[in-house]
Design a protein around this motif. Structure first.
Motif, PDB file in Angstrom:
ATOM      1  N   GLU A 138      67.528  11.619 -23.781  1.00  0.00           N
ATOM      2  CA  GLU A 138      67.277   9.822 -23.952  1.00  0.00           C
ATOM      3  C   GLU A 138      65.880   9.555 -24.699  1.00  0.00           C
ATOM      4  N   GLU A 139      65.371   8.873 -25.514  1.00  0.00           N
ATOM      5  CA  GLU A 139      63.886   9.120 -26.082  1.00  0.00           C
ATOM      6  C   GLU A 139      63.715   8.341 -24.918  1.00  0.00           C
ATOM      7  N   ARG A 140      61.595   8.513 -24.813  1.00  0.00           N
ATOM      8  CA  ARG A 140      61.291   7.601 -23.681  1.00  0.00           C
ATOM      9  C   ARG A 140      60.973   6.852 -24.380  1.00  0.00           C
ATOM     10  N   ILE A 141      60.721   5.385 -23.717  1.00  0.00           N
ATOM     11  CA  ILE A 141      60.077   4.042 -24.126  1.00  0.00           C
ATOM     12  C   ILE A 141      59.460   3.836 -23.531  1.00  0.00           C
ATOM     13  N   TYR A 142      57.833   3.572 -23.732  1.00  0.00           N
ATOM     14  CA  TYR A 142      56.041   3.550 -22.943  1.00  0.00           C
ATOM     15  C   TYR A 142      55.966   1.673 -22.773  1.00  0.00           C
ATOM     16  N   GLY A 143      55.223   1.682 -22.137  1.00  0.00           N
ATOM     17  CA  GLY A 143      54.980   0.324 -22.571  1.00  0.00           C
ATOM     18  C   GLY A 143      53.111  -0.038 -22.433  1.00  0.00           C
ATOM     19  N   ALA A 144      52.688  -1.131 -22.826  1.00  0.00           N
ATOM     20  CA  ALA A 144      51.878  -1.400 -22.490  1.00  0.00           C
ATOM     21  C   ALA A 144      51.140  -2.184 -22.517  1.00  0.00           C
ATOM     22  N   SER A 145      50.357  -3.258 -21.468  1.00  0.00           N
ATOM     23  CA  SER A 145      50.168  -4.890 -21.697  1.00  0.00           C
ATOM     24  C   SER A 145      48.478  -4.464 -21.824  1.00  0.00           C
ATOM     25  N   ALA A 146      48.477  -6.110 -21.734  1.00  0.00           N
ATOM     26  CA  ALA A 146      46.722  -6.346 -22.276  1.00  0.00           C
ATOM     27  C   ALA A 146      46.976  -7.430 -21.472  1.00  0.00           C
ATOM     28  N   LYS A 147      45.594  -8.334 -21.085  1.00  0.00           N
ATOM     29  CA  LYS A 147      45.867 -10.273 -21.316  1.00  0.00           C
ATOM     30  C   LYS A 147      44.153 -10.557 -21.893  1.00  0.00           C
ATOM     31  N   ILE A 148      44.040 -11.348 -22.451  1.00  0.00           N
ATOM     32  CA  ILE A 148      43.120 -12.375 -23.238  1.00  0.00           C
ATOM     33  C   ILE A 148      42.784 -14.000 -22.674  1.00  0.00           C
ATOM     34  N   MET A 149      41.844 -14.103 -22.197  1.00  0.00           N
ATOM     35  CA  MET A 149      42.012 -15.737 -22.403  1.00  0.00           C
ATOM     36  C   MET A 149      40.994 -16.390 -23.493  1.00  0.00           C
ATOM     37  N   ILE A 150      41.249 -17.853 -24.278  1.00  0.00           N
ATOM     38  CA  ILE A 150      41.022 -17.700 -25.173  1.00  0.00           C
ATOM     39  C   ILE A 150      39.940 -18.940 -24.861  1.00  0.00           C
ATOM     40  N   LEU A 151      39.142 -18.800 -25.647  1.00  0.00           N
ATOM     41  CA  LEU A 151      37.794 -20.133 -25.196  1.00  0.00           C
ATOM     42  C   LEU A 151      37.806 -21.166 -25.769  1.00  0.00           C
ATOM     43  N   ASP A 152      38.097 -20.452 -27.125  1.00  0.00           N
ATOM     44  CA  ASP A 152      37.600 -21.441 -28.033  1.00  0.00           C
ATOM     45  C   ASP A 152      38.245 -23.321 -28.309  1.00  0.00           C
ATOM     46  N   LYS A 153      37.727 -24.117 -29.006  1.00  0.00           N
ATOM     47  CA  LYS A 153      38.722 -25.178 -29.253  1.00  0.00           C
ATOM     48  C   LYS A 153      39.491 -25.337 -30.276  1.00  0.00           C
ATOM     49  N   ALA A 154      39.989 -24.063 -31.077  1.00  0.00           N
ATOM     50  CA  ALA A 154      40.241 -24.261 -32.366  1.00  0.00           C
ATOM     51  C   ALA A 154      41.435 -24.538 -32.454  1.00  0.00           C
ATOM     52  N   ALA A 155      42.695 -24.478 -31.191  1.00  0.00           N
ATOM     53  CA  ALA A 155      43.631 -24.249 -30.831  1.00  0.00           C
ATOM     54  C   ALA A 155      43.708 -26.120 -30.115  1.00  0.00           C
ATOM     55  N   SER A 156      43.263 -26.852 -30.134  1.00  0.00           N
ATOM     56  CA  SER A 156      43.047 -28.300 -29.233  1.00  0.00           C
ATOM     57  C   SER A 156      43.780 -28.660 -29.538  1.00  0.00           C
ATOM     58  N   GLU A 157      44.624 -30.033 -28.819  1.00  0.00           N
ATOM     59  CA  GLU A 157      45.770 -30.401 -29.060  1.00  0.00           C
ATOM     60  C   GLU A 157      45.419 -31.547 -29.362  1.00  0.00           C
ATOM     61  N   ILE A 158      46.247 -32.326 -30.462  1.00  0.00           N
ATOM     62  CA  ILE A 158      45.372 -33.753 -30.573  1.00  0.00           C
ATOM     63  C   ILE A 158      46.773 -34.668 -30.114  1.00  0.00           C
ATOM     64  N   GLU A 159      45.492 -35.439 -29.072  1.00  0.00           N
ATOM     65  CA  GLU A 159      47.015 -36.941 -29.379  1.00  0.00           C
ATOM     66  C   GLU A 159      46.126 -38.368 -30.095  1.00  0.00           C
ATOM     67  N   LEU A 160      47.659 -38.869 -30.457  1.00  0.00           N
ATOM     68  CA  LEU A 160      47.104 -39.867 -32.040  1.00  0.00           C
ATOM     69  C   LEU A 160      47.731 -40.443 -31.410  1.00  0.00           C
ATOM     70  N   ASN A 161      46.669 -42.106 -30.635  1.00  0.00           N
ATOM     71  CA  ASN A 161      47.094 -43.261 -30.412  1.00  0.00           C
ATOM     72  C   ASN A 161      47.524 -43.933 -31.723  1.00  0.00           C
ATOM     73  N   ALA A 162      47.489 -45.310 -31.275  1.00  0.00           N
ATOM     74  CA  ALA A 162      47.954 -46.282 -31.788  1.00  0.00           C
ATOM     75  C   ALA A 162      47.639 -45.968 -33.437  1.00  0.00           C
ATOM     76  N   ILE A 163      48.301 -46.952 -34.505  1.00  0.00           N
ATOM     77  CA  ILE A 163      47.848 -46.502 -35.911  1.00  0.00           C
ATOM     78  C   ILE A 163      46.206 -47.761 -35.901  1.00  0.00           C
TER      79      ILE A 163
END
Length: 791
Positions: free
Chosen positions: A51-76
């Protein structure tokens, strides 16, 4: 209370007996079960090996930038607010986009796949691990991506056997060859030997390869964290998995930097455009100052401005700031009203915090839309929803800008009025000095704006040259495994299959089997007492001083028979009928051996063969030659004037009992038995013998036995295991319930105790006979019960 307790004990004992019966029933076939387990586990090990062997790899990162900030719109109509927590779900979608994975594929040339052809399964190689190197001549990587190809090469010393499609060529190592209009050169790297090895090389498109690689990528949010992502990847090559994760993280980091650079470039372009205009204004104001001084011969205007007070200077500075802010805000307002979906400049010095935050929020949404469009279209629901948010933010930002301009204009008019009031108080200032003051003030405003823009351009250039810190790598990609196949799963599954298959087959076999197999089968239906169980035996007749399990079984039967006659008839002659349901169940076998065992105990025994349709008594005794020299029952029933003594064969052969065989086969046996003369034979026998054993005809086939059944003191009903259909047990049950056969009791014949169908422990105790030995799982079960002290 005691009765209930007793019933419970009985039920538990019965359940234990049933469990043991099932255990022994299947245990009889333990060799087949073990063979099946061995075969299944062997197959499982073979499959695991290849049987073909399957290997795994893992990594962890922390996102520091606010480029992905969530926007909350209040009343118009209100200012949008920005929450600083990272929206990891959106970032996961960006990382998993085709754009980033295609960059990884293109960098490492993963769209060219190398596999070594083996006898069972193939092994994948990275390009730098190969014992050879391919060089594509006169074609760049971009063009190569557009030409899928596939070919197989086999190394034969210094030659290469090339297979592509139906074409087979043989070329020298280092010689140029062509595949699908591609010119290729192969050279050896010396990493390992090549003789006799075969490789398959496939070139696919970047898009299809990236899609295939994305399917093995898993990105998850770390529990209890708002900024950390965990990456896992699976691949037949551990090193390839590590490369993909590391390069994917690097591509994501670079993509975030490009998004920031878009804002920086937009801001720099705006500053450069404004500098061009202000440079012209500054040149004009400088020219006016120069012309005014020259025309009015004013050398030192500053000395003539002693009347200018600090308050006037303060309001003039405020007037400059307000006009400059309005210019910046009006520029932003022009872009907002266009709704051009372009990145707006940031960090221009706009003091209205609501406008700055709104511009930043708008840029974040525009960048997010660009990322989505890299892997989706304008019709995508996520893009449509994002467009709605952008247009709503345009409207809110426009309203915020208008409100800010109105406030600034009101304050601007107030400052201008204050300045007019101060100037009117300076009426004594010479006219020339006032005119020069106005020109100089305009020059100062233009010069200040020019210097401010120069400073901002320098800041933008510094920001563009510096690499922003977008992410923090907590753990670089690290391989582990193999994670598949899991050995214990193969062992458990193969063991389960090896166990289930034979047990299922046996279960179906037992389910479809309608034969009787045990004493319980007979007892449950007939409900008559069982006097004995006769084991399977090779010898048909018991010998003198026989200590086999068969002889012991007949001795038990002889003993149990005495309890059926009763104490009041202890010394009287006993007539025992032996019958069965169908032919072949061993009633003649039982009759002859019972006669032998009774005669061995010193009793006078007569054996009568009353089955005048299919006589077998003399055959079982090995005396078939006597039927030609003696008369039997049939002759007596035809001629009752004959003396009964004439039909008796006195102690034939080595046997110590007398025999009356059935005689020749008559055409009307039922009528002969009905004439009543058979009773005369029984009457004679009672006067001269202790036991009269009558071998009768099967009851399900003919009525012969029922016609003479009134003569019996005891009826032994023989049932043969693995032979008689369970449904036919209803016949003896009806005979027992209706009393048509007197004092009926059962005898189970041909019991194989090793099969686990019986309840006994064998016979021949103390004589070393194999009958008392348990075999297979029955022995194991008994040992377990002995150790646990289970009764």
């Amino acid at each position: 209370m005691d009765n209930n307790h007793s019933n419970n004990n009985f039920q538990e004992e019965e359940s234990s007996v049933n469990l043991r019966q099932i255990f022994e029933q299947y245990g009889y076939y333990w060799k087949w079960i073990v063979a099946s387990l061995f075969l299944a586990v062997s197959i499982g090990l073979i499959l695991l090996r290849y049987e073909e062997r399957i290997y795994g790899a893992s990594a962890k990162i922390m996102i520091l930038d606010k480029a992905a900030s969530e926007i909350e719109l209040n009343a118009i109509g209100t200012i949008p607010t920005i929450r600083s927590t990272t929206v990891l779900d959106d970032q996961i979608q960006i990382i998993q986009s085709s754009k980033l994975m295609e960059a990884v594929v293109r960098k490492n040339k993963f769209h060219i796949n190398y596999k070594e052809i083996a006898r069972v399964n193939n092994k994948e190689f990275l390009e730098d691990e190969l014992p050879f190197k391919l060089e594509f001549i006169n074609i760049n990587n971009e063009e190569l991506e557009k030409h899928p190809f596939a070919f197989k090469i086999t190394f034969d010393k210094d030659n290469i056997v090339l297979n592509h499609g139906k074409i087979k060529d043989k070329v020298k190592v280092g010689q140029v060859f062509k595949v699908n209009n591609l010119t290729i050169k192969l050279t050896l790297t010396g990493n390992s030997r090549t003789d006799g090895r075969t490789f398959m090389i496939e070139g696919n498109s970047i898009e299809s390869t990236a899609t295939s690689l994305r399917n093995a990528l898993v990105i998850e949010k770390l529990p209890n964290s708002k900024a950390i992502l965990n990456f896992t990847y699976q691949s037949p090559l551990k090193r390839k998995a590590e490369i993909i994760l590391n390069d994917l993280i690097a591509a994501y980091d670079a993509d975030l930097s490009r998004d920031k650079n878009k804002i920086t470039v937009a801001s720099s372009n705006f500053i450069n455009e404004r500098l061009k205009l202000i440079t012209v204004d500054l040149q004009n104001t400088d020219k006016r100052v120069e012309d005014f001084k020259t025309g009015n011969q004013i050398v030192d205007v500053e000395k003539n401005a002693d009347l200018t007070q600090s308050e006037l200077a303060t309001y003039e500075k405020k007037l400059f700031d307000l006009r400059f802010q309005n210019q910046l805000i009006e520029y932003i307002q022009q872009e907002v009203r266009k709704k051009s979906m372009k990145i707006l400049p940031e960090n221009l010095g706009i003091q209205a915090q609501g406008i700055s935050e709104g511009v930043s929020a708008l840029n974040s949404l525009l960048l997010r839309k660009d990322d989505l469009l890299s892997s989706a279209t304008e019709r995508n629901p996520a893009v449509i929803k994002l467009n709605e948010q952008i247009y709503a933010l345009y409207d809110n930002l426009n309203a915020s800008i208008s409100n800010t301009l109105n406030v600034n204009n009101i304050e601007l008019r107030s400052v201008e009025a204050k300045l007019r009031s101060l100037k009117s108080d300076l009426g004594s200032v010479p006219k020339n000095e006032n005119v020069f003051k106005n020109i100089a003030r305009e020059q100062q405003i233009v010069e200040s704006m020019y210097l401010f823009l120069l400073q901002k351009r320098e800041e933008m250039e510094i920001a563009a040259s510096a690499k922003p810190e977008n992410i923090k790598i907590i753990e670089s990609a690290k391989g582990y495994g193999p994670i598949s196949p899991i050995k214990i799963y193969y062992y458990l599954i193969s063991f389960a299959i090896g166990l289930i298959i034979p047990i299922t087959i046996l279960f179906i076999k037992f389910l479809l089997d309608n034969k009787i197999h045990s004493r319980k089968d007979v007892e449950d239906v007939i409900q008559a007492p069982v006097l004995g169980e006769l084991p399977t035996a090779e010898d048909t007749v018991i010998h003198l001083n026989d200590r086999s399990s068969l002889a012991e079984a007949f001795r038990i039967l002889r003993t149990n028979m005495t309890f059926m006659f009763g104490a009041e008839n202890k010394d009287a002659s006993k007539v025992v009928f032996i019958t069965s349901t169908i032919s072949g169940e061993g009633k003649s076998f039982v009759t002859t051996n019972l006669a032998q065992i009774l005669s061995m105990s010193g009793k006078k025994v007569m054996l009568i063969g009353a089955d005048i349709r299919s006589p077998k008594v003399l055959d079982y005794l090995g005396l078939s030659h006597l039927q030609h020299t003696n008369v039997g029952i049939t002759q007596f029933l035809i001629n009752p004037e004959m003396d009964v003594d004439n039909i008796i064969i006195k102690k034939p052969g080595n046997y110590d009992f007398d025999v009356v065989y059935s005689g020749y086969i008559a055409p009307n046996p039922a009528e002969l038995l009905m004439n009543g003369h058979f009773d005369d034979v029984i009457k004679y026998a009672r006067e001269h013998y202790d036991y009269i054993l009558v071998d009768t005809a099967p009851v399900s086939l003919v009525t012969d036995t029922l016609l003479i059944a009134h003569n019996a003191d005891l009826t032994l009903y023989v049932s043969r295991v693995n032979f008689l259909d369970k449904r036919l047990l209803q016949i003896p049950r009806e005979l027992y319930v209706d009393g048509k056969l007197k004092n009926l009791a059962s005898v189970i014949n041909d019991v194989d105790f090793a099969r686990g169908y019986g309840y006994g422990y064998g016979y021949g105790y103390g004589y070393g006979d194999k009958g008392n030995k348990k075999t297979g799982l029955a022995k194991v079960w008994q040992e377990i019960k002995d150790r646990l002290n289970i009764k």
